[in-house]
Motif scaffolding. Structure first.
Motif, PDB file in Angstrom:
ATOM      1  N   ASP A  25      22.243  36.355 -23.508  1.00 30.07           N
ATOM      2  CA  ASP A  25      21.565  37.336 -24.369  1.00 30.07           C
ATOM      3  C   ASP A  25      22.453  38.565 -24.517  1.00 30.07           C
ATOM      4  OD1 ASP A  25      19.903  39.080 -25.730  1.00 30.07           O
ATOM      5  OD2 ASP A  25      18.460  39.286 -24.088  1.00 30.07           O
ATOM      6  N   PRO A  26      23.234  38.639 -25.616  1.00 33.31           N
ATOM      7  CA  PRO A  26      24.147  39.780 -25.807  1.00 33.31           C
ATOM      8  C   PRO A  26      23.446  41.135 -25.869  1.00 33.31           C
ATOM      9  CG  PRO A  26      24.685  37.993 -27.316  1.00 33.31           C
ATOM     10  CD  PRO A  26      23.390  37.627 -26.653  1.00 33.31           C
ATOM     11  N   ASP A  27      22.131  41.132 -26.084  1.00 35.21           N
ATOM     12  CA  ASP A  27      21.377  42.389 -26.137  1.00 35.21           C
ATOM     13  C   ASP A  27      20.692  42.713 -24.813  1.00 35.21           C
ATOM     14  OD1 ASP A  27      22.035  42.834 -28.849  1.00 35.21           O
ATOM     15  OD2 ASP A  27      20.436  41.448 -29.471  1.00 35.21           O
ATOM     16  N   ALA A  28      20.997  41.959 -23.783  1.00 33.30           N
ATOM     17  CA  ALA A  28      20.366  42.187 -22.479  1.00 33.30           C
ATOM     18  C   ALA A  28      20.673  43.584 -21.979  1.00 33.30           C
ATOM     19  CB  ALA A  28      20.863  41.149 -21.467  1.00 33.30           C
ATOM     20  N   ALA A  29      19.681  44.194 -21.366  1.00 34.02           N
ATOM     21  CA  ALA A  29      19.866  45.514 -20.753  1.00 34.02           C
ATOM     22  C   ALA A  29      20.270  45.291 -19.297  1.00 34.02           C
ATOM     23  CB  ALA A  29      18.590  46.328 -20.850  1.00 34.02           C
ATOM     24  N   LEU A  30      21.469  45.708 -18.974  1.00 32.20           N
ATOM     25  CA  LEU A  30      21.964  45.547 -17.607  1.00 32.20           C
ATOM     26  C   LEU A  30      21.557  46.746 -16.761  1.00 32.20           C
ATOM     27  CD1 LEU A  30      25.527  44.227 -18.490  1.00 32.20           C
ATOM     28  CD2 LEU A  30      23.491  42.894 -17.929  1.00 32.20           C
ATOM     29  N   SER A  31      21.504  46.551 -15.453  1.00 32.58           N
ATOM     30  CA  SER A  31      21.075  47.627 -14.556  1.00 32.58           C
ATOM     31  C   SER A  31      22.011  48.832 -14.597  1.00 32.58           C
ATOM     32  CB  SER A  31      20.951  47.112 -13.127  1.00 32.58           C
ATOM     33  OG  SER A  31      22.203  46.655 -12.662  1.00 32.58           O
ATOM     34  N   CYS A  32      23.254  48.621 -15.027  1.00 34.99           N
ATOM     35  CA  CYS A  32      24.201  49.742 -15.073  1.00 34.99           C
ATOM     36  C   CYS A  32      24.369  50.288 -16.496  1.00 34.99           C
ATOM     37  CB  CYS A  32      25.534  49.345 -14.466  1.00 34.99           C
ATOM     38  SG  CYS A  32      26.215  47.843 -15.139  1.00 34.99           S
ATOM     39  N   ASP A  33      23.437  49.981 -17.384  1.00 28.92           N
ATOM     40  CA  ASP A  33      23.401  50.619 -18.705  1.00 28.92           C
ATOM     41  C   ASP A  33      22.587  51.896 -18.554  1.00 28.92           C
ATOM     42  OD1 ASP A  33      24.876  48.649 -19.977  1.00 28.92           O
ATOM     43  OD2 ASP A  33      23.114  47.505 -20.599  1.00 28.92           O
ATOM     44  N   THR A  42      27.932  47.574 -23.088  1.00 32.53           N
ATOM     45  CA  THR A  42      28.892  47.887 -24.143  1.00 32.53           C
ATOM     46  C   THR A  42      30.272  47.351 -23.786  1.00 32.53           C
ATOM     47  OG1 THR A  42      27.662  49.882 -24.747  1.00 32.53           O
ATOM     48  CG2 THR A  42      29.959  49.772 -25.461  1.00 32.53           C
ATOM     49  N   VAL A  43      30.675  47.562 -22.562  1.00 36.51           N
ATOM     50  CA  VAL A  43      31.986  47.082 -22.119  1.00 36.51           C
ATOM     51  C   VAL A  43      31.985  45.552 -22.036  1.00 36.51           C
ATOM     52  CG1 VAL A  43      33.694  47.123 -20.257  1.00 36.51           C
ATOM     53  CG2 VAL A  43      32.482  49.233 -20.884  1.00 36.51           C
ATOM     54  N   GLY A  44      30.917  44.987 -21.494  1.00 33.90           N
ATOM     55  CA  GLY A  44      30.843  43.548 -21.262  1.00 33.90           C
ATOM     56  C   GLY A  44      30.779  42.709 -22.531  1.00 33.90           C
ATOM     57  N   THR A  45      30.339  43.294 -23.621  1.00 39.26           N
ATOM     58  CA  THR A  45      30.273  42.545 -24.884  1.00 39.26           C
ATOM     59  C   THR A  45      31.505  42.773 -25.755  1.00 39.26           C
ATOM     60  OG1 THR A  45      28.951  44.314 -25.901  1.00 39.26           O
ATOM     61  CG2 THR A  45      27.748  42.430 -24.961  1.00 39.26           C
ATOM     62  N   SER A  46      32.451  43.558 -25.279  1.00 40.07           N
ATOM     63  CA  SER A  46      33.683  43.779 -26.045  1.00 40.07           C
ATOM     64  C   SER A  46      34.615  42.574 -25.894  1.00 40.07           C
ATOM     65  CB  SER A  46      34.395  45.047 -25.544  1.00 40.07           C
ATOM     66  OG  SER A  46      34.932  44.829 -24.253  1.00 40.07           O
ATOM     67  N   TRP A  47      35.505  42.408 -26.842  1.00 45.03           N
ATOM     68  CA  TRP A  47      36.458  41.290 -26.758  1.00 45.03           C
ATOM     69  C   TRP A  47      37.364  41.431 -25.548  1.00 45.03           C
ATOM     70  CZ3 TRP A  47      41.644  42.239 -26.832  1.00 45.03           C
ATOM     71  CH2 TRP A  47      42.084  43.455 -27.375  1.00 45.03           C
ATOM     72  N   GLN A  48      37.598  42.665 -25.114  1.00 42.83           N
ATOM     73  CA  GLN A  48      38.483  42.896 -23.978  1.00 42.83           C
ATOM     74  C   GLN A  48      37.914  42.329 -22.677  1.00 42.83           C
ATOM     75  OE1 GLN A  48      37.520  45.163 -26.264  1.00 42.83           O
ATOM     76  NE2 GLN A  48      39.126  46.655 -26.682  1.00 42.83           N
ATOM     77  N   ALA A  49      36.598  42.162 -22.611  1.00 43.25           N
ATOM     78  CA  ALA A  49      35.956  41.679 -21.383  1.00 43.25           C
ATOM     79  C   ALA A  49      36.186  40.188 -21.139  1.00 43.25           C
ATOM     80  CB  ALA A  49      34.460  41.969 -21.431  1.00 43.25           C
ATOM     81  N   SER A  50      36.653  39.492 -22.172  1.00 42.75           N
ATOM     82  CA  SER A  50      36.935  38.050 -22.052  1.00 42.75           C
ATOM     83  C   SER A  50      38.267  37.748 -22.719  1.00 42.75           C
ATOM     84  CB  SER A  50      35.814  37.248 -22.710  1.00 42.75           C
ATOM     85  OG  SER A  50      34.601  37.452 -22.056  1.00 42.75           O
ATOM     86  N   LEU A  51      39.279  38.437 -22.293  1.00 40.97           N
ATOM     87  CA  LEU A  51      40.579  38.372 -22.957  1.00 40.97           C
ATOM     88  C   LEU A  51      41.159  36.961 -23.025  1.00 40.97           C
ATOM     89  CD1 LEU A  51      42.697  40.161 -24.350  1.00 40.97           C
ATOM     90  CD2 LEU A  51      43.846  40.322 -22.143  1.00 40.97           C
ATOM     91  N   PHE A  52      40.925  36.164 -22.008  1.00 39.87           N
ATOM     92  CA  PHE A  52      41.512  34.823 -21.951  1.00 39.87           C
ATOM     93  C   PHE A  52      40.519  33.723 -22.341  1.00 39.87           C
ATOM     94  CE2 PHE A  52      43.793  37.459 -18.821  1.00 39.87           C
ATOM     95  CZ  PHE A  52      45.032  37.464 -19.439  1.00 39.87           C
ATOM     96  N   GLY A  53      39.418  34.117 -22.964  1.00 39.36           N
ATOM     97  CA  GLY A  53      38.432  33.142 -23.413  1.00 39.36           C
ATOM     98  C   GLY A  53      37.296  32.918 -22.423  1.00 39.36           C
ATOM     99  N   PHE A  54      37.336  33.578 -21.295  1.00 46.66           N
ATOM    100  CA  PHE A  54      36.276  33.532 -20.283  1.00 46.66           C
ATOM    101  C   PHE A  54      36.212  34.929 -19.673  1.00 46.66           C
ATOM    102  CE2 PHE A  54      40.250  32.132 -18.412  1.00 46.66           C
ATOM    103  CZ  PHE A  54      40.374  32.951 -17.300  1.00 46.66           C
TER     104      PHE A  54
END
Length: 185
Positions: A25-33, A42-54
Motif C-alpha cells: 500500500d504506497p499510501d500507508a501511513a508509517l509510524s515515522c511519518d 515520502t522517502v520510502g516511495t521514492s525511486w532512490q529507495a529501491s535503486l537496484f530494483g528491490f
C-alpha cells in the motif's frame, strides 16, 4: 564496529518491513511519518529507495550481518588476513558512499528525512570509521609508508576520533541548516 552494525541491522530490518508495507500500500501511513520533513513514507516511495530494483534496506540486512560476524570473530581473537580486511574496508567504502548518496538525495532531491535512514547513515559512518581505525592500527590497507605513518599518528593522537565526532556534528548541522524549525513542526 559491532555496535554500529547492530544498530544498522535493526534500522535495516525496520526499513525492510516498511518497504514491504509500502509495496502492499504506497499510501500507508508509517509510524515515522511525523510531518512534511520527517517522513519515512515520502522517502520510502521514492525511486532512490529501491535503486537496484528491490528495497535498499535488504542490502543492509546482508551487509550488517557480515560486519557483525567479522566484529564478533575479531572480538574472539580471530586475526583475518590483510587482504581480507582490505577487501572488507573497500566494500564498506562502497556502502559508505552509497549511504551518503542516499542522504544527499534525501536532503536535496526528495526533500524529506527518514529517521531510520538517518540511523543507517550514522551507523554506516560508525562502522566505516571503526573499521578504518582498526585497519590503520593493524597496517592492513597496503598504503604507502608515508600515508600509513600519517594515518597512524592521527589514530594514536586521538585526532581520528575527533575527526569522526566532528563529522557527526557536521551532519547534524547540515540537517538543521536545511530544515530548521520545520523538523519540529
Amino acid at each position: 564496529m559491532l555496535v554500529g552494525a547492530l544498530v544498522g541491522l535493526v534500522a535495516a530490518f525496520v526499513l525492510s518491513v516498511d518497504a514491504v508495507e509500502l509495496a502492499a500500500d504506497p499510501d500507508a501511513a508509517l509510524s515515522c511519518d511525523i510531518n512534511a520533513v520527517i517522513s519515512c513514507g515520502t522517502v520510502g516511495t521514492s525511486w532512490q529507495a529501491s535503486l537496484f530494483g528491490f528495497p535498499n534496506a535488504f542490502l543492509g540486512l546482508i551487509a550488517e550481518s557480515v560486519v557483525i560476524t567479522v566484529a564478533v570473530a575479531g572480538l574472539a581473537g580471530v586475526r583475518f588476513p590483510r587482504w581480507f580486511m582490505t577487501a572488507a574496508q573497500t566494500v564498506y567504502l562502497l556502502g559508505f558512499v552509497f549511504a551518503y548518496w542516499l542522504f544527499w538525495q534525501s536532503m536535496s532531491v526528495i526533500g524529506a528525512l527518514c529517521p531510520w535512514c538517518l540511523t543507517i547513515t550514522v551507523s554506516t559512518t560508525l562502522v566505516f570509521a571503526s573499521m578504518l581505525h582498526w585497519n590503520i592500527l593493524e597496517d592492513n590497507l597496503y598504503w604507502p609508508a608515508r600515508m600509513q605513518s600519517w594515518a597512524m599518528s592521527l589514530v594514536r593522537s586521538g585526532a581520528f576520533g575527533i575527526l569522526t565526532a566532528t563529522w557527526f556534528a557536521l551532519l547534524a548541522v547540515a540537517v538543521l541548516l536545511k530544515y530548521g524549525v520545520a523538523l519540529f513542526a
